[in-house]
Design a protein around this motif. Structure first.
Motif, PDB file in Angstrom:
ATOM      1  N   VAL A  45       0.673  -1.140   0.028  1.00  0.00           N
ATOM      2  CA  VAL A  45       0.039  -0.020   0.209  1.00  0.00           C
ATOM      3  C   VAL A  45       0.905   1.454  -0.257  1.00  0.00           C
ATOM      4  N   GLN A  46       2.001   1.184   0.628  1.00  0.00           N
ATOM      5  CA  GLN A  46       2.794   2.355   0.932  1.00  0.00           C
ATOM      6  C   GLN A  46       2.998   3.349  -0.081  1.00  0.00           C
ATOM      7  N   PRO A  47       3.374   2.965  -1.330  1.00  0.00           N
ATOM      8  CA  PRO A  47       3.845   3.736  -2.462  1.00  0.00           C
ATOM      9  C   PRO A  47       2.411   4.550  -3.017  1.00  0.00           C
ATOM     10  N   TYR A  48       1.100   4.035  -2.499  1.00  0.00           N
ATOM     11  CA  TYR A  48       0.022   4.923  -3.108  1.00  0.00           C
ATOM     12  C   TYR A  48      -0.845   5.507  -1.807  1.00  0.00           C
ATOM     13  N   ALA A  49      -0.031   5.641  -0.642  1.00  0.00           N
ATOM     14  CA  ALA A  49      -0.532   6.280   0.552  1.00  0.00           C
ATOM     15  C   ALA A  49      -1.097   7.808   0.042  1.00  0.00           C
ATOM     16  N   GLY A  50      -2.308   7.965   0.268  1.00  0.00           N
ATOM     17  CA  GLY A  50      -2.799   9.600  -0.090  1.00  0.00           C
ATOM     18  C   GLY A  50      -3.069   9.735  -1.489  1.00  0.00           C
ATOM     19  N   THR A  51      -2.877   8.760  -2.258  1.00  0.00           N
ATOM     20  CA  THR A  51      -3.287   9.010  -3.526  1.00  0.00           C
ATOM     21  C   THR A  51      -4.828   8.410  -3.784  1.00  0.00           C
ATOM     22  N   LYS A  52      -5.345   8.991  -4.658  1.00  0.00           N
ATOM     23  CA  LYS A  52      -6.892   8.390  -4.708  1.00  0.00           C
ATOM     24  C   LYS A  52      -6.783   7.428  -5.862  1.00  0.00           C
ATOM     25  N   ILE A  53      -6.845   6.270  -5.347  1.00  0.00           N
ATOM     26  CA  ILE A  53      -7.001   5.102  -6.452  1.00  0.00           C
ATOM     27  C   ILE A  53      -8.432   4.674  -6.351  1.00  0.00           C
ATOM     28  N   ASP A  54      -9.168   4.436  -7.464  1.00  0.00           N
ATOM     29  CA  ASP A  54     -10.604   4.121  -7.580  1.00  0.00           C
ATOM     30  C   ASP A  54     -10.774   2.796  -7.304  1.00  0.00           C
ATOM     31  N   LYS A  55     -10.007   1.980  -8.139  1.00  0.00           N
ATOM     32  CA  LYS A  55     -10.288   0.534  -8.133  1.00  0.00           C
ATOM     33  C   LYS A  55      -8.581  -0.420  -7.978  1.00  0.00           C
ATOM     34  N   ILE A  56      -8.569  -1.591  -7.058  1.00  0.00           N
ATOM     35  CA  ILE A  56      -7.574  -2.313  -7.256  1.00  0.00           C
ATOM     36  C   ILE A  56      -8.039  -3.629  -8.119  1.00  0.00           C
ATOM     37  N   ALA A  57      -7.372  -3.782  -8.918  1.00  0.00           N
ATOM     38  CA  ALA A  57      -7.752  -5.100  -9.822  1.00  0.00           C
ATOM     39  C   ALA A  57      -6.716  -6.296  -9.180  1.00  0.00           C
ATOM     40  N   GLY A  58      -7.406  -7.313  -8.786  1.00  0.00           N
ATOM     41  CA  GLY A  58      -6.714  -8.526  -8.456  1.00  0.00           C
ATOM     42  C   GLY A  58      -6.772  -9.683  -9.280  1.00  0.00           C
ATOM     43  N   ALA A  69      -7.204  -6.901   0.725  1.00  0.00           N
ATOM     44  CA  ALA A  69      -6.651  -6.114   1.731  1.00  0.00           C
ATOM     45  C   ALA A  69      -6.135  -4.715   1.360  1.00  0.00           C
ATOM     46  N   VAL A  70      -5.449  -4.600   0.324  1.00  0.00           N
ATOM     47  CA  VAL A  70      -4.915  -3.300  -0.181  1.00  0.00           C
ATOM     48  C   VAL A  70      -5.865  -2.402  -0.470  1.00  0.00           C
ATOM     49  N   ALA A  71      -7.114  -2.915  -1.212  1.00  0.00           N
ATOM     50  CA  ALA A  71      -8.276  -2.063  -1.512  1.00  0.00           C
ATOM     51  C   ALA A  71      -8.763  -1.374  -0.126  1.00  0.00           C
ATOM     52  N   HIS A  72      -9.143  -2.216   0.937  1.00  0.00           N
ATOM     53  CA  HIS A  72      -9.365  -1.787   2.028  1.00  0.00           C
ATOM     54  C   HIS A  72      -8.693  -0.634   2.713  1.00  0.00           C
ATOM     55  N   GLN A  73      -7.525  -1.102   2.729  1.00  0.00           N
ATOM     56  CA  GLN A  73      -6.538   0.197   3.116  1.00  0.00           C
ATOM     57  C   GLN A  73      -6.510   1.481   2.403  1.00  0.00           C
ATOM     58  N   LEU A  74      -6.673   1.276   1.132  1.00  0.00           N
ATOM     59  CA  LEU A  74      -6.677   2.546   0.119  1.00  0.00           C
ATOM     60  C   LEU A  74      -8.413   3.117   0.164  1.00  0.00           C
ATOM     61  N   SER A  75      -9.108   2.616   0.839  1.00  0.00           N
ATOM     62  CA  SER A  75     -10.475   2.831   0.485  1.00  0.00           C
ATOM     63  C   SER A  75     -10.906   2.850  -0.868  1.00  0.00           C
ATOM     64  N   SER A  76     -10.544   1.874  -1.738  1.00  0.00           N
ATOM     65  CA  SER A  76     -10.681   1.709  -3.204  1.00  0.00           C
ATOM     66  C   SER A  76     -11.671   0.510  -3.457  1.00  0.00           C
ATOM     67  N   PRO A 114     -14.547   4.477 -17.674  1.00  0.00           N
ATOM     68  CA  PRO A 114     -13.164   5.114 -18.383  1.00  0.00           C
ATOM     69  C   PRO A 114     -12.758   6.256 -17.659  1.00  0.00           C
ATOM     70  N   GLY A 115     -11.137   6.382 -17.552  1.00  0.00           N
ATOM     71  CA  GLY A 115     -10.452   7.199 -16.647  1.00  0.00           C
ATOM     72  C   GLY A 115     -10.371   7.032 -15.333  1.00  0.00           C
ATOM     73  N   GLU A 116     -11.090   5.725 -14.975  1.00  0.00           N
ATOM     74  CA  GLU A 116     -10.771   5.490 -13.382  1.00  0.00           C
ATOM     75  C   GLU A 116      -9.151   5.144 -13.198  1.00  0.00           C
ATOM     76  N   LYS A 117      -8.691   5.357 -11.899  1.00  0.00           N
ATOM     77  CA  LYS A 117      -7.348   5.071 -11.724  1.00  0.00           C
ATOM     78  C   LYS A 117      -7.272   3.520 -11.310  1.00  0.00           C
ATOM     79  N   VAL A 118      -6.575   2.586 -11.696  1.00  0.00           N
ATOM     80  CA  VAL A 118      -6.512   1.286 -11.092  1.00  0.00           C
ATOM     81  C   VAL A 118      -4.998   0.922 -10.891  1.00  0.00           C
ATOM     82  N   ILE A 119      -4.820   0.010  -9.889  1.00  0.00           N
ATOM     83  CA  ILE A 119      -3.643  -0.427  -9.288  1.00  0.00           C
ATOM     84  C   ILE A 119      -3.878  -1.963  -9.746  1.00  0.00           C
ATOM     85  N   LEU A 120      -3.182  -2.595 -10.304  1.00  0.00           N
ATOM     86  CA  LEU A 120      -2.836  -4.213 -10.236  1.00  0.00           C
ATOM     87  C   LEU A 120      -2.284  -4.917  -8.997  1.00  0.00           C
ATOM     88  N   VAL A 121      -2.836  -5.907  -8.754  1.00  0.00           N
ATOM     89  CA  VAL A 121      -2.028  -6.574  -7.530  1.00  0.00           C
ATOM     90  C   VAL A 121      -2.105  -8.059  -7.825  1.00  0.00           C
TER      91      VAL A 121
END
Ligand code: 5GP
Length: 175
Positions: A45-58, A69-76, A114-121
């Protein structure tokens, strides 16, 4: 870093699984260790703390455990990327390369706007076939893939490099 070596030590190596000559990195021992599991999620989670991430894709299946767990921590939100045939609603699908042969993965077409910010995990990146496939699938429906994170990188297999060549910022914890 002390705790990252503790994290590495919590991962079990299984020789000759699933095939002779392959060393499988088994993360069930990490997941079952309360300190290691918490630390892994905190580090992912640490590198994304304070960034608005819309979705975590697992990615199925270990990416669901860590990604949730990452989604919960980032409120995504959380979006499952699954092997074909498992999702009930309209999907988008992509073929991706495995070590031997190809398979297909899919996600619900309306899971990301479209346009939503996503992090892959996922738990591990090896050849990168899975993560590259997931990145292309997400981009196909207009997602902005702002990063990808993995507990384990197997650098000799070149997956991280392939993903970076697609413009994805990659974050990993242990090699
Ligand atoms: P790639 O597509 O990068 O070659 O392989 C990564 C995918 O295969 C990930 O979804 C990962 O969960 C799985 N995988 C491949 N090798 C291993 C391994 O040794 N340990 C674990 N835990 N997963 C692996």
């Amino acid at each position: 870093n002390n705790t990252l070596s503790e994290l590495a030590a919590s991962i079990r190596s299984i020789p000759d699984y699933p095939k002779p000559g392959i060393i499988f990195r088994d993360i069930t021992t990490l997941l079952g260790n309360p300190r290691a599991f918490r630390r892994a999620v905190d580090e992912l989670v640490q590198p994304y703390a304070g960034t608005k991430i819309d979705k975590i894709a697992g990615m199925e299946a270990r990416g669901f455990i860590l990604g949730g767990a990452v989604a919960h921590q980032l409120s995504s939100g959380f979006v499952p990327i699954r092997k074909k045939g498992k999702l009930p609603h309209e999907t988008v699908r992509i073929a991706y390369s495995l070590e031997y042969g190809v398979d297909e993965m899919e996600m619900h077409r309306d899971a990301v706007q479209p346009g939503e910010k996503v992090i892959l995990v996922d738990d591990l990146i090896a050849t990168g076939g899975t993560a590259v496939g997931a990145t292309k699938l997400l981009r196909q429906i207009g997602a902005e893939v702002v990063g990808a994170c993995f507990v384990i990188d197997l650098p000799d297999l070149g997956g991280r490099k392939k993903l970076e060549e697609l413009g994805v910022v990659v974050h990993t914890l242990v090699e």
